[in-house]
Design a protein around this motif. Structure first.
Motif, mmCIF file in Angstrom:
data_model
loop_
_atom_site.group_PDB
_atom_site.id
_atom_site.type_symbol
_atom_site.label_atom_id
_atom_site.label_comp_id
_atom_site.label_asym_id
_atom_site.label_seq_id
_atom_site.Cartn_x
_atom_site.Cartn_y
_atom_site.Cartn_z
ATOM 1 N N ASN A 52 32.852 36.665 45.727
ATOM 2 C CA ASN A 52 34.185 37.269 45.592
ATOM 3 C C ASN A 52 34.397 37.714 44.147
ATOM 4 O OD1 ASN A 52 35.476 34.954 44.053
ATOM 5 N ND2 ASN A 52 34.842 33.895 45.927
ATOM 6 N N GLY A 53 35.500 38.396 43.910
ATOM 7 C CA GLY A 53 35.768 38.939 42.578
ATOM 8 C C GLY A 53 36.129 37.886 41.551
ATOM 9 N N THR A 54 36.655 36.750 42.014
ATOM 10 C CA THR A 54 36.987 35.668 41.087
ATOM 11 C C THR A 54 35.706 35.005 40.595
ATOM 12 O OG1 THR A 54 39.016 35.313 42.347
ATOM 13 C CG2 THR A 54 38.373 33.582 40.814
ATOM 14 N N THR A 78 48.699 41.420 35.567
ATOM 15 C CA THR A 78 47.475 41.511 36.365
ATOM 16 C C THR A 78 47.559 40.500 37.496
ATOM 17 O OG1 THR A 78 45.036 41.343 36.317
ATOM 18 C CG2 THR A 78 46.230 39.820 34.910
ATOM 19 N N PHE A 79 46.530 40.478 38.342
ATOM 20 C CA PHE A 79 46.415 39.446 39.371
ATOM 21 C C PHE A 79 45.946 38.146 38.712
ATOM 22 C CE2 PHE A 79 43.736 37.352 42.701
ATOM 23 C CZ PHE A 79 44.785 36.950 43.500
ATOM 24 N N ALA A 81 43.776 35.881 39.123
ATOM 25 C CA ALA A 81 42.362 35.539 38.897
ATOM 26 C C ALA A 81 41.867 35.923 37.505
ATOM 27 C CB ALA A 81 41.484 36.195 39.955
ATOM 28 N N SER A 82 42.393 37.003 36.924
ATOM 29 C CA SER A 82 41.914 37.437 35.596
ATOM 30 C C SER A 82 42.158 36.351 34.550
ATOM 31 C CB SER A 82 42.622 38.723 35.141
ATOM 32 O OG SER A 82 42.734 39.651 36.174
ATOM 33 N N VAL A 131 41.465 44.782 32.394
ATOM 34 C CA VAL A 131 41.609 45.016 33.832
ATOM 35 C C VAL A 131 41.894 46.498 34.084
ATOM 36 C CG1 VAL A 131 42.965 44.399 35.882
ATOM 37 C CG2 VAL A 131 42.512 42.680 34.123
ATOM 38 N N ASP A 157 37.269 43.739 34.193
ATOM 39 C CA ASP A 157 37.649 43.276 35.529
ATOM 40 C C ASP A 157 38.015 44.522 36.343
ATOM 41 O OD1 ASP A 157 38.810 42.340 37.841
ATOM 42 O OD2 ASP A 157 40.175 40.928 36.853
ATOM 43 N N ALA A 159 38.096 44.789 39.589
ATOM 44 C CA ALA A 159 38.387 44.419 40.985
ATOM 45 C C ALA A 159 39.211 45.489 41.693
ATOM 46 C CB ALA A 159 39.115 43.075 41.037
ATOM 47 N N GLN A 160 40.118 46.122 40.947
ATOM 48 C CA GLN A 160 40.949 47.179 41.545
ATOM 49 C C GLN A 160 40.459 48.564 41.136
ATOM 50 O OE1 GLN A 160 45.121 46.507 40.691
ATOM 51 N NE2 GLN A 160 44.974 44.319 41.125
ATOM 52 N N SER A 181 35.605 43.370 43.052
ATOM 53 C CA SER A 181 35.884 42.565 44.240
ATOM 54 C C SER A 181 35.799 43.473 45.457
ATOM 55 C CB SER A 181 37.297 41.983 44.143
ATOM 56 O OG SER A 181 37.750 41.563 45.419
ATOM 57 N N LYS A 186 40.942 46.062 48.503
ATOM 58 C CA LYS A 186 40.543 46.734 47.257
ATOM 59 C C LYS A 186 40.019 48.131 47.575
ATOM 60 C CE LYS A 186 41.114 42.717 45.186
ATOM 61 N NZ LYS A 186 41.900 42.297 44.044
HETATM 62 C C1 PLP Z 1 41.596 40.867 43.559
HETATM 63 C C2 PLP Z 1 41.423 40.663 42.116
HETATM 64 C C3 PLP Z 1 40.546 39.705 41.604
HETATM 65 C C4 PLP Z 1 39.865 38.664 42.447
HETATM 66 O O1 PLP Z 1 39.098 39.140 43.482
HETATM 67 P P1 PLP Z 1 38.804 38.202 44.772
HETATM 68 O O2 PLP Z 1 37.686 38.912 45.451
HETATM 69 O O3 PLP Z 1 40.066 38.172 45.574
HETATM 70 O O4 PLP Z 1 38.411 36.864 44.270
HETATM 71 C C5 PLP Z 1 40.369 39.634 40.237
HETATM 72 N N1 PLP Z 1 41.030 40.461 39.416
HETATM 73 C C6 PLP Z 1 41.896 41.392 39.862
HETATM 74 C C7 PLP Z 1 42.570 42.289 38.895
HETATM 75 C C8 PLP Z 1 42.134 41.519 41.234
HETATM 76 O O5 PLP Z 1 42.997 42.437 41.670
#
Ligand code: PLP
Length: 370
Positions: A52-54, A78-79, A81-82, A131, A157, A159-160, A181, A186
């Protein structure tokens, strides 16, 4: 997602069936093929997929040995996880303000935050996590100037941001290590959880491959470091190969068409984000800025009455999240983020939105406001 599945159904079902018949559920051929396709598309030497992205963020920080006593600079908008990734490794996420119109890390605020941490002398500045929020690449030219000046690692990051571009380069190629991610919502999503790490550095790539399989040495029963179990499974890789083709051959262009249509309808009415010259967004979200929370409340409810969903990303600055309470380290100075959290709103956004849908959504917002 339903419309996308309808279009890709025969190919996806065949790909999943093939994996089931081959029973190569872990590390099957599609995983390697996907990694090669992804690296090629992004324009980097190495792609390592993971769960996963985390985890992708964690793996990058682990490759750099980030841990207790280290400061990692993260945008406040941000989300979770960052900021969670460095905190999980017991480093301190130091939150940095963002730019009002791009929503991305403000390089001047970053430089101020680094200087402040250095002046306090309690933590060692180690890395910046920039991000690509809502699909738009951050300002890597200016962020890179700061990381170079202070000798910091740069982690993108993405992810988006997958698919976005700046100055002819793709997102996920801007960091020393970059991550993405494949969470279903996404820009490039799979049918479950998935993620990837990208780098041009062969040594880090080898380290990342070890870290995501229990710190393996010559094989997974020879363990030379503490790692994780973080792999993209073969079914997800097989699905992503098909979805990546659809993304490249039409979806990325389509979300940009949708964004242009939204912007043409809404530009005179609300705050809209237009990618700067030379930038391309992959529009993970189409996010507007309203006058205040009251106006946002009226629009959310008015849209709901008309059967149109909307969502607030994000309604709380990272520095106000309870989870970061004690580990925050330095007092955040992020007035722009605080303002945005009170008045942003994300509208329905996907490649299969048609012009009549967009006109209806924008027209509804006009009715509610006027
Ligand atoms: C979704 C997201 C993540 C984490 O991704 P996961 O696959 O859900 O673990 C990390 N950073 C940002 C900015 C995200 O939007």
């Amino acid at each position: 997602m339903k419309e996308q599945y309808r279009r890709l159904q025969p190919q996806i079902e065949k790909a999943v069936r093939d994996v089931c018949q081959n029973t190569e559920f872990i590390n099957g051929k599609p995983v390697k093929e996907l990694e090669e396709k992804l690296a090629d598309y992004v324009g980097v030497q190495h792609c390592i997929t993971c769960a996963n992205g985390t985890d992708a963020l964690l793996l990058a920080l682990m490759a750099w040995n980030i841990g207790p006593g280290d400061a990692v600079f993260v945008p406040d908008f941000t989300f979770f996880a960052s900021g969670e990734a460095p905190a999980f490794l017991e480093a301190v996420p130091v939150f940095v303000d963002v730019d009002e119109t791009t929503f991305n890390m403000d390089p001047a605020s970053l430089e101020r935050a680094v200087r402040k941490v250095l002046a306090e002398g309690r933590l060692t500045p180690k890395a910046v996590i920039a991000v690509d929020l809502f699909g738009l690449p951050a300002d890597y030219e200016k962020i890179r100037a700061v990381t170079n000046a202070f000798g910091l690692y740069l982690l993108e990051d993405g992810a988006q941001g997958f698919g976005g571009m700046a100055k002819g380069k793709r997102a996920c190629s801007f960091g020393d290590i970059s991550t993405t991610s494949f969470f279903p919502a996404k820009p490039l999503g799979c049918y479950g959880d998935g993620g990837a790490v990208f780098t041009d550095n062969a040594q880090w790539a080898a380290l990342l491959r070890s870290l995501c399989v229990h710190g393996k040495g010559s094989d997974k029963y020879d363990n030379v470091r503490i790692g994780m179990n973080s792999r993209l499974d073969t079914i997800q890789a097989a699905i992503l190969k098909i979805k990546l083709d659809a993304f490249i051959s039409g979806e990325l262009q389509n979300v940009n068409r949708v964004a242009e249509e939204y912007t043409a309808c809404l530009d005179d009415l609300v705050g809209v984000t237009k990618p700067q010259e030379g930038f391309l967004s992959s529009w993970a979200q189409y996010t507007i800025r309203l006058k205040d929370g009251g106006e946002r409340y009226r629009i959310i409810n008015g849209l709901k009455e008309r059967g149109i969903p909307s969502a607030v990303y994000y309604n709380k600055p990272m520095h106000e999240q309870k989870a970061f309470g004690e580990s925050k380290g330095t007092e955040a100075d992020c007035p722009v983020t605080e303002g945005l959290c009170g008045r942003v709103l994300s509208l329905p956004m996907h490649p299969y939105l048609e012009r009549p849908d967009i006109v209806k959504i924008a027209g509804s917002i006009r009715e509610i406001l006027c």
